[in-house]
Write an enzyme that holds these catalytic residues in place. Structure first.
Site, PDB file in Angstrom:
ATOM      1  N   HIS A  98      11.717  39.930  42.817  1.00 21.52           N
ATOM      2  CA  HIS A  98      12.903  39.419  42.135  1.00 21.52           C
ATOM      3  C   HIS A  98      14.172  39.728  42.924  1.00 21.52           C
ATOM      4  CE1 HIS A  98      14.270  43.434  40.981  1.00 21.52           C
ATOM      5  NE2 HIS A  98      12.995  43.713  40.753  1.00 21.52           N
ATOM      6  N   GLU A 126       6.718  45.533  36.083  1.00 19.00           N
ATOM      7  CA  GLU A 126       6.980  46.726  36.897  1.00 19.00           C
ATOM      8  C   GLU A 126       6.394  47.978  36.255  1.00 19.00           C
ATOM      9  OE1 GLU A 126       7.150  48.295  39.512  1.00 19.00           O
ATOM     10  OE2 GLU A 126       9.185  48.008  40.295  1.00 19.00           O
TER      11      GLU A 126
END
Length: 195
Positions: free
Chosen positions: A7, A78
Protein backbone atom coordinates in the site's frame (compact mmCIF):
# COMPACT_ATOMS: atom_id res chain seq x y z
CA UNK A 1 2.05 -14.28 -12.15
CA UNK A 2 1.45 -13.24 -8.56
CA UNK A 3 2.20 -9.53 -8.17
CA UNK A 4 2.43 -8.22 -4.61
CA UNK A 5 1.90 -4.48 -4.12
CA UNK A 6 2.51 -2.75 -0.82
CA UNK A 7 0.00 0.00 0.00
CA UNK A 8 0.90 3.67 -0.33
CA UNK A 9 1.97 5.86 2.57
CA UNK A 10 -0.28 6.93 5.45
CA UNK A 11 0.13 9.65 8.08
CA UNK A 12 1.21 6.96 10.58
CA UNK A 13 3.91 5.78 8.17
CA UNK A 14 5.14 9.32 7.69
CA UNK A 15 5.23 9.82 11.48
CA UNK A 16 7.33 6.66 11.99
CA UNK A 17 4.62 4.80 13.93
CA UNK A 18 4.19 1.05 14.09
CA UNK A 19 0.92 0.84 12.20
CA UNK A 20 -0.25 -2.78 12.18
CA UNK A 21 -4.04 -2.92 12.14
CA UNK A 22 -4.58 0.84 12.59
CA UNK A 23 -7.08 1.48 9.82
CA UNK A 24 -5.81 4.71 8.29
CA UNK A 25 -6.43 6.28 4.91
CA UNK A 26 -3.61 6.97 2.50
CA UNK A 27 -2.14 10.43 2.90
CA UNK A 28 -1.82 12.74 -0.13
CA UNK A 29 1.54 11.29 -1.12
CA UNK A 30 0.20 7.76 -0.61
CA UNK A 31 -2.62 8.54 -3.04
CA UNK A 32 -0.03 9.64 -5.61
CA UNK A 33 1.90 6.43 -4.98
CA UNK A 34 -1.26 4.40 -5.61
CA UNK A 35 -1.84 6.22 -8.91
CA UNK A 36 1.80 5.71 -9.93
CA UNK A 37 1.54 2.01 -9.07
CA UNK A 38 -1.58 1.70 -11.22
CA UNK A 39 0.17 3.39 -14.13
CA UNK A 40 3.24 1.16 -13.70
CA UNK A 41 1.21 -2.05 -13.42
CA UNK A 42 -0.86 -1.14 -16.50
CA UNK A 43 2.30 -1.96 -18.48
CA UNK A 44 2.36 -5.57 -17.20
CA UNK A 45 2.57 -8.10 -20.04
CA UNK A 46 -0.90 -9.52 -20.53
CA UNK A 47 -2.47 -6.88 -18.27
CA UNK A 48 -3.95 -7.41 -14.81
CA UNK A 49 -6.69 -10.02 -14.51
CA UNK A 50 -7.51 -10.03 -10.79
CA UNK A 51 -7.01 -7.63 -7.85
CA UNK A 52 -7.11 -8.95 -4.28
CA UNK A 53 -6.64 -6.76 -1.21
CA UNK A 54 -6.27 -6.74 2.53
CA UNK A 55 -9.42 -5.33 4.15
CA UNK A 56 -7.59 -2.32 5.67
CA UNK A 57 -8.42 1.08 4.11
CA UNK A 58 -4.88 1.90 2.99
CA UNK A 59 -4.69 -1.34 1.00
CA UNK A 60 -8.24 -1.03 -0.36
CA UNK A 61 -7.56 2.55 -1.54
CA UNK A 62 -4.33 1.44 -3.25
CA UNK A 63 -6.17 -1.48 -4.88
CA UNK A 64 -9.04 0.74 -6.07
CA UNK A 65 -6.55 2.91 -7.98
CA UNK A 66 -5.96 -0.07 -10.29
CA UNK A 67 -9.44 0.47 -11.73
CA UNK A 68 -10.63 -3.14 -11.48
CA UNK A 69 -13.04 -4.93 -9.13
CA UNK A 70 -11.34 -5.72 -5.83
CA UNK A 71 -11.67 -9.05 -4.01
CA UNK A 72 -10.99 -8.82 -0.26
CA UNK A 73 -9.06 -11.57 1.51
CA UNK A 74 -8.59 -11.18 5.28
CA UNK A 75 -5.48 -13.38 5.17
CA UNK A 76 -3.52 -10.50 3.60
CA UNK A 77 -4.13 -8.13 6.55
CA UNK A 78 -1.10 -6.70 8.35
CA UNK A 79 0.40 -8.24 11.47
CA UNK A 80 -1.32 -7.11 14.66
CA UNK A 81 1.26 -5.42 16.87
CA UNK A 82 -1.23 -5.29 19.74
CA UNK A 83 -0.40 -2.70 22.37
CA UNK A 84 2.47 -1.37 20.22
CA UNK A 85 0.24 -0.13 17.40
CA UNK A 86 0.51 3.63 17.04
CA UNK A 87 3.79 3.68 18.99
CA UNK A 88 6.88 5.24 17.33
CA UNK A 89 9.33 2.58 16.09
CA UNK A 90 12.06 4.19 18.19
CA UNK A 91 9.98 3.81 21.37
CA UNK A 92 9.51 0.04 21.06
CA UNK A 93 11.76 -1.51 23.74
CA UNK A 94 14.81 -3.25 22.29
CA UNK A 95 13.90 -6.47 24.13
CA UNK A 96 10.57 -6.54 22.25
CA UNK A 97 12.36 -6.28 18.90
CA UNK A 98 14.67 -9.10 20.05
CA UNK A 99 11.67 -11.27 20.97
CA UNK A 100 10.16 -10.72 17.50
CA UNK A 101 13.47 -11.56 15.81
CA UNK A 102 14.32 -14.61 17.91
CA UNK A 103 10.91 -16.19 18.55
CA UNK A 104 8.45 -16.28 15.66
CA UNK A 105 5.74 -17.47 18.07
CA UNK A 106 6.13 -14.38 20.30
CA UNK A 107 2.78 -12.60 20.73
CA UNK A 108 2.79 -9.03 22.05
CA UNK A 109 -0.11 -8.15 24.35
CA UNK A 110 -3.31 -8.12 22.24
CA UNK A 111 -1.25 -8.89 19.12
CA UNK A 112 -0.37 -11.69 16.73
CA UNK A 113 2.65 -13.95 16.30
CA UNK A 114 4.73 -13.80 13.12
CA UNK A 115 4.24 -17.57 12.85
CA UNK A 116 0.45 -17.09 12.77
CA UNK A 117 0.74 -14.44 10.06
CA UNK A 118 3.08 -16.73 8.12
CA UNK A 119 0.61 -19.64 8.25
CA UNK A 120 -2.29 -17.58 6.92
CA UNK A 121 -0.26 -15.89 4.17
CA UNK A 122 1.27 -19.17 2.97
CA UNK A 123 -2.23 -20.68 2.82
CA UNK A 124 -3.39 -17.69 0.76
CA UNK A 125 -0.41 -18.12 -1.58
CA UNK A 126 -1.06 -21.86 -1.96
CA UNK A 127 -4.69 -21.07 -2.84
CA UNK A 128 -3.55 -18.70 -5.62
CA UNK A 129 -1.00 -20.97 -7.32
CA UNK A 130 -3.38 -22.44 -9.90
CA UNK A 131 -4.98 -19.07 -10.77
CA UNK A 132 -1.62 -17.28 -10.89
CA UNK A 133 -0.27 -19.91 -13.28
CA UNK A 134 -2.73 -18.63 -15.92
CA UNK A 135 -3.62 -15.08 -14.79
CA UNK A 136 -1.84 -11.97 -13.55
CA UNK A 137 -3.06 -11.47 -9.99
CA UNK A 138 -2.23 -8.33 -8.01
CA UNK A 139 -2.43 -8.69 -4.23
CA UNK A 140 -2.38 -5.36 -2.37
CA UNK A 141 -1.11 -5.92 1.14
CA UNK A 142 1.38 -4.82 3.78
CA UNK A 143 5.04 -5.23 4.56
CA UNK A 144 4.83 -8.32 6.82
CA UNK A 145 2.47 -10.40 4.64
CA UNK A 146 4.52 -9.52 1.55
CA UNK A 147 7.72 -10.66 3.23
CA UNK A 148 5.97 -13.87 4.25
CA UNK A 149 4.92 -14.45 0.62
CA UNK A 150 8.50 -13.84 -0.50
CA UNK A 151 9.65 -16.42 2.06
CA UNK A 152 7.05 -18.82 0.65
CA UNK A 153 8.40 -18.30 -2.88
CA UNK A 154 12.01 -18.76 -1.77
CA UNK A 155 11.28 -21.77 0.43
CA UNK A 156 12.51 -20.07 3.60
CA UNK A 157 10.82 -19.15 6.89
CA UNK A 158 9.37 -15.88 8.13
CA UNK A 159 12.81 -14.98 9.54
CA UNK A 160 13.51 -13.48 6.11
CA UNK A 161 11.46 -10.50 7.33
CA UNK A 162 14.43 -9.18 9.28
CA UNK A 163 16.80 -9.38 6.30
CA UNK A 164 14.92 -7.42 3.67
CA UNK A 165 13.21 -4.06 3.15
CA UNK A 166 10.10 -3.11 1.16
CA UNK A 167 9.27 0.50 0.28
CA UNK A 168 5.72 1.86 0.29
CA UNK A 169 3.93 1.09 -2.99
CA UNK A 170 6.73 -1.30 -4.01
CA UNK A 171 6.13 -4.45 -6.02
CA UNK A 172 7.34 -8.02 -5.74
CA UNK A 173 6.68 -10.44 -8.61
CA UNK A 174 6.37 -14.19 -8.17
CA UNK A 175 6.16 -16.24 -11.34
CA UNK A 176 4.45 -19.61 -11.19
CA UNK A 177 6.45 -22.14 -13.22
CA UNK A 178 4.51 -25.35 -13.27
CA UNK A 179 3.27 -25.25 -9.69
CA UNK A 180 6.51 -23.82 -8.33
CA UNK A 181 6.81 -20.16 -7.25
CA UNK A 182 9.88 -18.25 -8.45
CA UNK A 183 10.65 -14.75 -7.16
CA UNK A 184 11.42 -12.64 -10.22
CA UNK A 185 11.37 -9.09 -8.74
CA UNK A 186 11.73 -7.68 -5.22
CA UNK A 187 11.06 -4.11 -3.99
CA UNK A 188 10.42 -2.84 -7.51
CA UNK A 189 9.84 0.91 -7.32
CA UNK A 190 8.88 3.59 -9.85
CA UNK A 191 8.67 7.38 -10.07
CA UNK A 192 5.88 9.18 -8.20
CA UNK A 193 4.69 12.56 -9.48
CA UNK A 194 5.09 15.03 -6.64
CA UNK A 195 4.11 18.16 -8.57
Amino acid sequence: MLILLRHGRTAANEAGLLQGRLNQDLDEFGERQAQAAAKHLAQTDGGIDVVISSPLKRAQQTATALGLPVETDERWIELSYGKYEGVPHADIPSEVWQMWRNDFSYVPEDGEALSTLDERVRAACDDLVERASRQNIVVVSHVSPMKSAVGWALGTDIGISWNCHLDHASICRIEIRGRRPVLSAFNETFPVDVS
